[in-house]
Design a protein around this motif. Structure first.
Motif, PDB file in Angstrom:
ATOM      1  N   MET A   1      37.073   1.304  25.532  1.00  0.00           N
ATOM      2  CA  MET A   1      36.320   0.765  26.892  1.00  0.00           C
ATOM      3  C   MET A   1      36.081   1.831  27.735  1.00  0.00           C
ATOM      4  SD  MET A   1      35.618  -1.794  28.539  1.00  0.00           S
ATOM      5  CE  MET A   1      35.854  -2.967  27.418  1.00  0.00           C
ATOM      6  N   ASP A   2      34.867   1.911  28.445  1.00  0.00           N
ATOM      7  CA  ASP A   2      34.352   2.729  29.507  1.00  0.00           C
ATOM      8  C   ASP A   2      35.600   2.879  30.591  1.00  0.00           C
ATOM      9  OD1 ASP A   2      33.089   2.965  32.263  1.00  0.00           O
ATOM     10  OD2 ASP A   2      31.321   3.224  30.750  1.00  0.00           O
ATOM     11  N   GLU A   3      35.614   4.308  30.807  1.00  0.00           N
ATOM     12  CA  GLU A   3      36.629   4.741  31.919  1.00  0.00           C
ATOM     13  C   GLU A   3      36.235   4.018  33.135  1.00  0.00           C
ATOM     14  OE1 GLU A   3      36.827   8.679  34.838  1.00  0.00           O
ATOM     15  OE2 GLU A   3      36.066   8.932  32.743  1.00  0.00           O
ATOM     16  N   LEU A   4      35.059   3.989  33.588  1.00  0.00           N
ATOM     17  CA  LEU A   4      34.747   3.169  34.932  1.00  0.00           C
ATOM     18  C   LEU A   4      35.068   1.609  35.078  1.00  0.00           C
ATOM     19  CD1 LEU A   4      33.801   4.678  37.285  1.00  0.00           C
ATOM     20  CD2 LEU A   4      31.546   3.859  36.968  1.00  0.00           C
ATOM     21  N   VAL A   5      34.839   1.154  33.849  1.00  0.00           N
ATOM     22  CA  VAL A   5      35.528  -0.455  33.653  1.00  0.00           C
ATOM     23  C   VAL A   5      36.773  -0.445  33.683  1.00  0.00           C
ATOM     24  CG1 VAL A   5      35.280  -2.213  32.245  1.00  0.00           C
ATOM     25  CG2 VAL A   5      33.137  -1.026  32.352  1.00  0.00           C
ATOM     26  N   GLU A   6      37.427   0.463  33.158  1.00  0.00           N
ATOM     27  CA  GLU A   6      39.056   0.474  33.237  1.00  0.00           C
ATOM     28  C   GLU A   6      39.526   0.707  34.760  1.00  0.00           C
ATOM     29  OE1 GLU A   6      41.315  -0.028  30.937  1.00  0.00           O
ATOM     30  OE2 GLU A   6      39.615  -0.620  29.624  1.00  0.00           O
ATOM     31  N   GLY A   7      38.737   1.444  35.441  1.00  0.00           N
ATOM     32  CA  GLY A   7      39.008   1.516  36.909  1.00  0.00           C
ATOM     33  C   GLY A   7      38.772   0.529  37.397  1.00  0.00           C
ATOM     34  N   ALA A   8      37.780  -0.177  37.119  1.00  0.00           N
ATOM     35  CA  ALA A   8      37.758  -1.629  38.098  1.00  0.00           C
ATOM     36  C   ALA A   8      38.521  -2.592  37.604  1.00  0.00           C
ATOM     37  CB  ALA A   8      36.205  -2.384  37.411  1.00  0.00           C
ATOM     38  N   ARG A   9      38.995  -2.523  36.268  1.00  0.00           N
ATOM     39  CA  ARG A   9      40.154  -3.619  35.930  1.00  0.00           C
ATOM     40  C   ARG A   9      41.349  -3.285  36.660  1.00  0.00           C
ATOM     41  NH1 ARG A   9      39.097  -4.539  29.433  1.00  0.00           N
ATOM     42  NH2 ARG A   9      37.518  -5.737  29.630  1.00  0.00           N
ATOM     43  N   ASP A  10      41.755  -1.770  36.551  1.00  0.00           N
ATOM     44  CA  ASP A  10      43.025  -1.672  37.377  1.00  0.00           C
ATOM     45  C   ASP A  10      42.904  -1.804  38.956  1.00  0.00           C
ATOM     46  OD1 ASP A  10      43.967  -0.339  35.152  1.00  0.00           O
ATOM     47  OD2 ASP A  10      43.472   1.604  35.542  1.00  0.00           O
ATOM     48  N   GLU A  77      38.091 -13.143  35.453  1.00  0.00           N
ATOM     49  CA  GLU A  77      37.479 -13.984  34.622  1.00  0.00           C
ATOM     50  C   GLU A  77      37.084 -13.202  33.418  1.00  0.00           C
ATOM     51  OE1 GLU A  77      38.743 -17.144  34.557  1.00  0.00           O
ATOM     52  OE2 GLU A  77      39.679 -16.543  36.429  1.00  0.00           O
ATOM     53  N   ARG A  78      36.835 -11.979  33.397  1.00  0.00           N
ATOM     54  CA  ARG A  78      35.659 -11.242  32.593  1.00  0.00           C
ATOM     55  C   ARG A  78      34.515 -12.077  32.333  1.00  0.00           C
ATOM     56  NH1 ARG A  78      39.689  -8.490  33.990  1.00  0.00           N
ATOM     57  NH2 ARG A  78      40.827  -7.036  32.378  1.00  0.00           N
ATOM     58  N   ASP A  79      33.884 -12.392  33.441  1.00  0.00           N
ATOM     59  CA  ASP A  79      32.810 -13.267  33.158  1.00  0.00           C
ATOM     60  C   ASP A  79      31.467 -12.653  33.660  1.00  0.00           C
ATOM     61  OD1 ASP A  79      32.972 -12.987  35.744  1.00  0.00           O
ATOM     62  OD2 ASP A  79      33.154 -15.156  36.317  1.00  0.00           O
ATOM     63  N   GLY A  80      31.421 -11.250  33.523  1.00  0.00           N
ATOM     64  CA  GLY A  80      30.172 -10.579  33.789  1.00  0.00           C
ATOM     65  C   GLY A  80      29.611 -10.691  35.336  1.00  0.00           C
ATOM     66  N   VAL A  81      30.507 -10.693  36.052  1.00  0.00           N
ATOM     67  CA  VAL A  81      30.230 -10.905  37.622  1.00  0.00           C
ATOM     68  C   VAL A  81      29.321  -9.824  38.089  1.00  0.00           C
ATOM     69  CG1 VAL A  81      32.298  -9.648  38.343  1.00  0.00           C
ATOM     70  CG2 VAL A  81      31.072 -11.443  39.948  1.00  0.00           C
ATOM     71  N   THR A  82      28.303 -10.140  38.800  1.00  0.00           N
ATOM     72  CA  THR A  82      27.389  -9.064  39.324  1.00  0.00           C
ATOM     73  C   THR A  82      27.635  -9.000  40.981  1.00  0.00           C
ATOM     74  OG1 THR A  82      25.705 -10.508  39.707  1.00  0.00           O
ATOM     75  CG2 THR A  82      25.573  -9.464  37.638  1.00  0.00           C
ATOM     76  N   PRO A  83      27.484  -7.772  41.375  1.00  0.00           N
ATOM     77  CA  PRO A  83      27.718  -7.701  42.920  1.00  0.00           C
ATOM     78  C   PRO A  83      26.934  -8.864  43.645  1.00  0.00           C
ATOM     79  CG  PRO A  83      27.230  -5.630  42.119  1.00  0.00           C
ATOM     80  CD  PRO A  83      26.970  -6.707  41.011  1.00  0.00           C
ATOM     81  N   ASP A  98      16.942   2.636  40.613  1.00  0.00           N
ATOM     82  CA  ASP A  98      17.604   3.003  39.129  1.00  0.00           C
ATOM     83  C   ASP A  98      19.338   3.272  39.070  1.00  0.00           C
ATOM     84  OD1 ASP A  98      14.976   2.954  38.213  1.00  0.00           O
ATOM     85  OD2 ASP A  98      14.782   5.169  38.452  1.00  0.00           O
ATOM     86  N   PHE A  99      19.701   2.953  40.229  1.00  0.00           N
ATOM     87  CA  PHE A  99      21.281   3.312  40.270  1.00  0.00           C
ATOM     88  C   PHE A  99      21.918   2.033  39.186  1.00  0.00           C
ATOM     89  CE2 PHE A  99      25.562   1.805  41.722  1.00  0.00           C
ATOM     90  CZ  PHE A  99      25.988   3.028  41.703  1.00  0.00           C
ATOM     91  N   PRO A 100      22.584   2.526  38.149  1.00  0.00           N
ATOM     92  CA  PRO A 100      23.245   1.576  37.138  1.00  0.00           C
ATOM     93  C   PRO A 100      24.547   0.759  37.662  1.00  0.00           C
ATOM     94  CG  PRO A 100      23.908   3.929  36.530  1.00  0.00           C
ATOM     95  CD  PRO A 100      23.014   4.023  37.709  1.00  0.00           C
ATOM     96  N   VAL A 101      24.416  -0.349  37.225  1.00  0.00           N
ATOM     97  CA  VAL A 101      25.551  -1.386  37.683  1.00  0.00           C
ATOM     98  C   VAL A 101      26.121  -1.826  36.581  1.00  0.00           C
ATOM     99  CG1 VAL A 101      26.283  -3.620  38.787  1.00  0.00           C
ATOM    100  CG2 VAL A 101      24.544  -1.760  39.949  1.00  0.00           C
ATOM    101  N   VAL A 102      27.232  -1.525  36.221  1.00  0.00           N
ATOM    102  CA  VAL A 102      27.653  -2.273  34.699  1.00  0.00           C
ATOM    103  C   VAL A 102      28.835  -3.560  34.934  1.00  0.00           C
ATOM    104  CG1 VAL A 102      29.426  -1.865  32.852  1.00  0.00           C
ATOM    105  CG2 VAL A 102      27.778   0.120  33.683  1.00  0.00           C
ATOM    106  N   CYS A 103      28.682  -4.464  34.234  1.00  0.00           N
ATOM    107  CA  CYS A 103      29.426  -5.645  34.690  1.00  0.00           C
ATOM    108  C   CYS A 103      30.278  -6.207  33.432  1.00  0.00           C
ATOM    109  CB  CYS A 103      28.542  -7.042  34.952  1.00  0.00           C
ATOM    110  SG  CYS A 103      27.245  -6.496  36.587  1.00  0.00           S
ATOM    111  N   ASP A 104      31.551  -6.389  33.418  1.00  0.00           N
ATOM    112  CA  ASP A 104      32.535  -6.436  32.606  1.00  0.00           C
ATOM    113  C   ASP A 104      32.440  -7.999  32.008  1.00  0.00           C
ATOM    114  OD1 ASP A 104      34.631  -6.317  30.783  1.00  0.00           O
ATOM    115  OD2 ASP A 104      36.225  -6.019  32.487  1.00  0.00           O
ATOM    116  N   GLU A 105      32.142  -7.999  30.671  1.00  0.00           N
ATOM    117  CA  GLU A 105      32.163  -9.330  30.160  1.00  0.00           C
ATOM    118  C   GLU A 105      33.455  -9.507  29.120  1.00  0.00           C
ATOM    119  OE1 GLU A 105      28.567 -10.026  28.438  1.00  0.00           O
ATOM    120  OE2 GLU A 105      27.460  -9.793  30.380  1.00  0.00           O
ATOM    121  N   GLY A 106      34.454  -8.700  29.253  1.00  0.00           N
ATOM    122  CA  GLY A 106      35.438  -8.647  28.619  1.00  0.00           C
ATOM    123  C   GLY A 106      35.605  -7.821  27.151  1.00  0.00           C
TER     124      GLY A 106
END
Length: 129
Positions: A1-10, A77-83, A98-106
């Motif tokens: 899993m992506d380090e940044l996604v892990e940080g968001a999950r934490d 919910e790991r539902d792919g929420v966007t800002p 062009d700023f990337p926004v990664v949304c977690d879907e589980g």
């Protein structure tokens, strides 16, 4: 899993969401590689609630950081929420289209560009600055 996604999950662990029970976490990588995290902080008066993305931006800005590389957002919910729109506008103050926004879907993630999520953002040019 992506380090940044892990940080968001934490960051979800610190969320205060007693009303919606919808916890959100965000991790924002600065230009120097430092990661700033945030979580949602609800208030009984919903309009006073803080969103995870804006908490992460505030953590960085209060340290003088104004350059960002990437954002990851997740929810309990790991539902792919966007800002939301407000957070998209806040991000556009510091980040280009062009700023990337990664949304977690589980099991997977979806990556968007800020300009696709918020076309025609209000900016200094809009205000004649």
């Amino acid at each position: 899993m992506d380090e940044l996604v892990e940080g968001a999950r934490d960051a979800l662990d610190a969320a205060h969401a007693p009303y919606s029970e919808y916890r959100v976490g965000a991790a924002l990588r600065a230009g120097d590689g430092t990661v700033y995290t945030g979580c949602n902080i609800e208030n009984a008066n919903y309009s006073n609630s803080l969103h995870a993305e804006e908490v992460a931006v505030a953590a960085a800005v209060k340290r003088g950081v104004r350059s960002f590389e990437r954002l990851a957002v997740t929810s309990s919910e790991r539902d792919g929420v966007t800002p939301c729109g407000m957070c998209r506008q806040t991000l556009s103050e510091f980040c280009g289209p062009d700023f990337p926004v990664v949304c977690d879907e589980g099991e997977t993630t979806t990556e968007y560009r800020l300009g696709d999520l918020l076309p025609n953002a209000i900016d200094a040019e809009t205000l004649g600055k």
